[in-house]
Design an enzyme around this catalytic site. Structure first.
Site, PDB file in Angstrom:
ATOM      1  N   LYS A 242      48.122  44.211  72.082  1.00 64.47           N
ATOM      2  CA  LYS A 242      47.152  44.536  71.022  1.00 64.47           C
ATOM      3  C   LYS A 242      46.603  45.962  71.210  1.00 64.47           C
ATOM      4  O   LYS A 242      46.491  46.732  70.244  1.00 64.47           O
ATOM      5  CB  LYS A 242      46.018  43.497  71.013  1.00 64.47           C
TER       6      LYS A 242
ATOM      7  N   GLN B 166      39.966  37.039  73.998  1.00 63.65           N
ATOM      8  CA  GLN B 166      41.288  36.453  74.216  1.00 63.65           C
ATOM      9  C   GLN B 166      41.150  35.038  74.792  1.00 63.65           C
ATOM     10  O   GLN B 166      40.454  34.831  75.783  1.00 63.65           O
ATOM     11  CB  GLN B 166      42.103  37.339  75.170  1.00 63.65           C
TER      12      GLN B 166
ATOM     13  N   ASP C 264      39.820  37.968  64.463  1.00 66.24           N
ATOM     14  CA  ASP C 264      40.773  36.895  64.765  1.00 66.24           C
ATOM     15  C   ASP C 264      40.642  35.757  63.748  1.00 66.24           C
ATOM     16  O   ASP C 264      41.483  34.861  63.700  1.00 66.24           O
ATOM     17  CB  ASP C 264      40.510  36.333  66.178  1.00 66.24           C
TER      18      ASP C 264
END
Ligand code: NAD
Length: 294
Positions: A52, A96, A119
């Site tokens: 990312k 994450q 997200d």
């Protein structure tokens, strides 16, 4: 059978994003800034976060990586989240997953401001998505929609069978594909571990989305001739012939399934790369205030 090439599509998207960043720079606008929090040393998480951050660099976004020790307290992690919520330069951020067992994942997700939740995991974004309102779509389902759109795959009236009902993949993609419009207008069956005759359900599908977390679970004789198969799975299988000691396998048994398909995503090189591309697209939207205003 045609491969749905996530590598090619994600490169296309990154080229488009890089051009947009150049334009923003030329106009003296704000450069999109994505931050990522990683807790502990989970090997797969390190790889995902690194990819990312690398993608941000490739397109010219700003990025920040915040590393936290595996034994960080809930309170201290919530403080890190709050700092990013209130940092005006950070447009969006991710935490994450998975988090260590002592951390309440749900509380962390709820702590992220919906307008920075690139997200798309916060219930506010999930609810808005379900109602068809502007929302940050969860990155993996959004990546799947991009694959369908960019390969111009017909979805209207098709029967889609989703295998797996997680909050981040199976459930949201089942909602998105049943919505009005393109890609969508599918008749969707959402299957899971309690489904009776799973092979029989999958056999009725024009489009199969497999998000189970069991390597090579969906077999060739489950798949109708000409079906489109989207394999979301990323599983590490021990393999001594590899330098890393493992190989990556999807949730679909590619060898036996591919000959029956019109289109199929490879693993690796399919949905995973599109998930990262979708995150970049969401970060740009966050920077431009497209969902919640500036
Ligand atoms: P999860 O573990 O949260 O959910 C798995 C789902 O599969 C559950 O709903 C469960 O009911 C269902 N399931 C389990 N066993 C089953 C069985 N025997 N029959 C039918 N259904 C069964 O998983 P997840 O987070 O959705 O991830 C699924 C897979 O996708 C994993 O391999 C994960 O690594 C991968 N993944 C990939 C990406 C990406 O970017 N490509 C993103 C997220 C997850």
């Amino acid at each position: 059978m045609q491969l749905l090439d996530g590598k090619l599509l994600s490169e296309q998207i990154k080229t488009e994003l890089a051009a947009e960043v150049e334009q923003i720079k030329a106009q003296g606008g704000k450069i999109p800034h994505l931050a990522a929090i990683i807790v502990g040393e989970n090997a797969a998480s390190q790889v995902y976060v690194a990819s990312k951050i690398r993608s941000c660099e490739q397109v010219g976004f700003k990025s920040s990586l915040i590393r936290c020790e595996a034994d960080i307290t809930q309170e201290d992690l919530m403080d890190v989240v709050q700092k990013l919520n209130h940092d005006p330069d950070v447009d969006g951020f991710i935490v994450q997953l998975p988090l260590p067992k002592h951390i309440d994942e749900e509380a962390v997700t709820l702590g992220i401001l919906p307008r920075k939740d690139v997200d798309g995991f916060h219930p506010v974004n999930f609810g808005r998505m379900a109602q068809g309102l502007p929302a940050f779509l969860p990155a993996t389902p959004m990546g799947i929609l991009e694959i369908l759109r960019r390969y111009k795959i017909e979805t209207s009236g098709k029967h889609c069978v989703v295998v797996g009902r997680s909050n981040i993949v199976g459930t949201p993609i089942s909602i998105l594909l049943s919505r009005k419009g393109y890609p969508g207008d599918c008749t969707v069956t959402l299957t899971h571990s309690r489904t009776k005759d799973l092979p029989g359900e999958v056999r009725r599908a024009d489009i199969v989305v497999a998000a189970i977390g069991i390597p090579e679970f969906v077999k060739g004789d489950w798949v109708k001739e000409g079906a489109v198969v989207i394999d979301v799975g990323i599983n590490r299988i021990p393999d001594e012939s590899k330098k890393s000691g493992f190989r990556i396998a999807g949730d679909v048994d590619f060898e036996s399934v591919a000959p029956h398909c019109s289109y199929i995503t490879p693993v690796p090189g399919g949905v995973g790369l599109m998930t990262v591309a979708a995150l970049m697209l969401n970060t740009l939207k966050a920077c431009k205030g497209e969902i919640y205003g500036a």
